[in-house]
Design a protein around this motif. Structure first.
Motif, PDB file in Angstrom:
ATOM      1  N   THR A 131      -6.743 -57.071   2.072  1.00  0.00           N
ATOM      2  CA  THR A 131      -7.473 -57.822   1.051  1.00  0.00           C
ATOM      3  C   THR A 131      -8.349 -58.903   1.665  1.00  0.00           C
ATOM      4  O   THR A 131      -8.096 -59.385   2.766  1.00  0.00           O
ATOM      5  N   ASN A 132      -9.359 -59.278   0.898  1.00  0.00           N
ATOM      6  CA  ASN A 132     -10.279 -60.329   1.296  1.00  0.00           C
ATOM      7  C   ASN A 132     -10.669 -61.088   0.036  1.00  0.00           C
ATOM      8  O   ASN A 132     -10.931 -60.470  -1.001  1.00  0.00           O
ATOM      9  N   TYR A 133     -10.688 -62.423   0.122  1.00  0.00           N
ATOM     10  CA  TYR A 133     -10.976 -63.244  -1.048  1.00  0.00           C
ATOM     11  C   TYR A 133     -12.068 -64.264  -0.751  1.00  0.00           C
ATOM     12  O   TYR A 133     -12.175 -64.780   0.360  1.00  0.00           O
ATOM     13  N   ALA A 134     -12.819 -64.580  -1.774  1.00  0.00           N
ATOM     14  CA  ALA A 134     -13.729 -65.719  -1.684  1.00  0.00           C
ATOM     15  C   ALA A 134     -12.893 -66.989  -1.611  1.00  0.00           C
ATOM     16  O   ALA A 134     -11.819 -67.074  -2.223  1.00  0.00           O
ATOM     17  N   ASP A 135     -13.389 -67.968  -0.874  1.00  0.00           N
ATOM     18  CA  ASP A 135     -12.633 -69.216  -0.723  1.00  0.00           C
ATOM     19  C   ASP A 135     -12.340 -69.866  -2.069  1.00  0.00           C
ATOM     20  O   ASP A 135     -11.297 -70.488  -2.257  1.00  0.00           O
ATOM     21  N   SER A 136     -13.251 -69.712  -3.007  1.00  0.00           N
ATOM     22  CA  SER A 136     -13.118 -70.382  -4.301  1.00  0.00           C
ATOM     23  C   SER A 136     -11.977 -69.839  -5.146  1.00  0.00           C
ATOM     24  O   SER A 136     -11.564 -70.490  -6.108  1.00  0.00           O
ATOM     25  N   VAL A 137     -11.458 -68.653  -4.806  1.00  0.00           N
ATOM     26  CA  VAL A 137     -10.400 -68.058  -5.629  1.00  0.00           C
ATOM     27  C   VAL A 137      -9.091 -67.882  -4.861  1.00  0.00           C
ATOM     28  O   VAL A 137      -8.080 -67.464  -5.451  1.00  0.00           O
ATOM     29  N   LYS A 138      -9.090 -68.183  -3.583  1.00  0.00           N
ATOM     30  CA  LYS A 138      -7.870 -68.021  -2.781  1.00  0.00           C
ATOM     31  C   LYS A 138      -6.730 -68.847  -3.368  1.00  0.00           C
ATOM     32  O   LYS A 138      -6.902 -70.003  -3.727  1.00  0.00           O
ATOM     33  N   GLY A 139      -5.572 -68.211  -3.465  1.00  0.00           N
ATOM     34  CA  GLY A 139      -4.411 -68.890  -4.016  1.00  0.00           C
ATOM     35  C   GLY A 139      -4.316 -68.818  -5.527  1.00  0.00           C
ATOM     36  O   GLY A 139      -3.271 -69.165  -6.096  1.00  0.00           O
TER      37      GLY A 139
END
Length: 121
Positions: free
Chosen positions: A57-65
């Motif tokens: 998986t890979n996430y945008a920093d704004s949605v991590k967590g």
């Protein structure tokens, strides 16, 4: 070709949760990766999260967590669990698939029609 149909969008209060689903159909050899992108009014489409066929998986920093992408390969469906939603998450969310029509072809893109998410009190 792969067809994608998103569902699960809607209106939610800040701090709330939503779960988006993206169902695939059509004829193809394989789907290499799937992902979610979003486009807010007046802004460019941006990556939210991606997941490979092996589950990376890979996430945008704004949605991590806060957001979690998952994939059910048996059902050819990808999900986006969105928690602790903020007004800035308001956008149209699009499902994307990188797929191969045959084992000999390079990957192609397919997009869903989008599902609207509005975070507001």
């Amino acid at each position: 070709q792969v067809q994608l149909v998103e569902s699960g969008g809607g209106l939610v209060q800040p701090g709330g949760s939503l779960r988006l689903s993206c169902a695939t159909s059509g004829s193809y050899f394989s789907i290499d990766s799937m992902g979610w992108y979003r486009q807010a009014p007046g802004k460019q489409r941006e990556l939210v999260a991606t997941i490979s066929s092996r589950g990376s998986t890979n996430y945008a920093d704004s949605v991590k967590g806060r957001f979690t992408i998952s994939r059910d390969n048996a059902k050819n469906t990808v999900y986006l669990q969105m928690n602790s939603l903020k007004p800035d998450d308001t956008a149209v969310y699009y499902c994307n698939a990188l797929y191969r029509r045959t084992q000999f072809e390079l990957p192609s893109d397919s997009w869903g029609q989008g599902t609207r998410v509005t975070v507001s009190s």
